[in-house]
Design an enzyme around this catalytic site. Sequence first.
Site, PDB file in Angstrom:
ATOM      1  N   CYS A 320       0.914  -1.079  -0.258  1.00 23.11           N
ATOM      2  CA  CYS A 320      -0.426  -0.015   0.010  1.00 23.11           C
ATOM      3  C   CYS A 320       0.661   1.429  -0.267  1.00 23.11           C
ATOM      4  O   CYS A 320       0.576   2.781   0.166  1.00 23.11           O
ATOM      5  CB  CYS A 320      -1.370   0.092   1.183  1.00 23.11           C
ATOM      6  N   GLU A 354      -1.988   0.949  -4.832  1.00 27.30           N
ATOM      7  CA  GLU A 354      -2.218  -0.285  -4.020  1.00 27.30           C
ATOM      8  C   GLU A 354      -0.907  -1.143  -5.760  1.00 27.30           C
ATOM      9  O   GLU A 354      -1.626  -0.698  -6.739  1.00 27.30           O
ATOM     10  CB  GLU A 354      -2.884  -1.372  -3.610  1.00 27.30           C
TER      11      GLU A 354
END
Length: 368
Positions: A320, A354
Amino acid sequence: MPLPAIDPAEYASQLADKVTQFKHAFTPFAVPEPTVFPSAPLHYRLRAEFRMWHDGERIDYAMFDPAEPKQPIAIEQFDIAAEPICAAMPRLRERLRASETLKRRLFQVEFLATLSGELMISLIYHRPLDESWEAAARELAAELNVQLIGRSRKQKIVLDRDWVLERFALDGRPLQYKQIEGSFTQPNGGVNRQMLGWACEQVRGVGGDLLELYCGNGNFTVALAPLFDRVLATEVSKTSVEAAHYNLAANDIGNVAMVRMSSDEISAALARTREFRRMKDVDLDRYRFSTLFVDPPRSGLDAPTVELARGFDRILYISCNPQTLQENVAALQATHGIAGAAVFDQFPYTRHLECGLLLTRRGGPRAP
């Protein structure tokens, strides 16, 4: 949760900019062309939280602009939220406005929805909750057909259950996940399903055993386990471990051993430098790990975990935070190269992205 600027007409170009930045950042590592998984431009977010702004008898959902953090912005609708949340928001607000018991000193409202249509609402107060609140809350929960939780300092009232059950199909395989209030769940359910599909494709046919770190509630564990002989999964959060055990059983997964350990601890256990009582039922000598799967927090992998990763032929890495992913890839560059890449737009209309990488050992797998 910051207030995003939402314009679906700009979504494709904003995503293209983020993909360009990703490719530029990883050019030094010879990253292949990434597979891009876009989000739905609206109604994609399964979690939402709002401050409640009181003005006389009126109560409204509110968010705050970081540029003016003391000035509330009333939220009439929130189109990035999942449809169950959007449908419940005006009905909940009406009922709160009509009930002094429910709105008095109500500070915050949190929503958690699922792709399968379930919804849980947490009402957070700056006062103790009593029997009159519980009676009114039960009527509200029945009217809205939701799971309802009341919270205040050192108090939590669960009217029925404090979790929702997510259900969806992955490559024709029906999956279900228990998602507990207050624990981490993927915010963008549609993109999460695409992440699971991509991860499975990267290891299909590999076989052997899998070590998974930071497994959470078993989101990836449940999807990946059928592709391996055995899985050893680790997680530190007690509530996430509880949910993961439930999810493994609910999906008939029988080849996973789960231990509540940090990445540092499992690194020490695998190196045989420390013994842990939590590992007493796990025979490490039985495992023949072919793959390491990691989905770490924003801080990425620490030095001991990077050292652990060097011992694996394949590293499947979901991140992330592209910046810490870059740092970890640089640390592994001498032993591993990037064999596959993907970007997943979990957070449209923001700078966040992401991403996933498949790293494989240079020169091929080690001899068994």
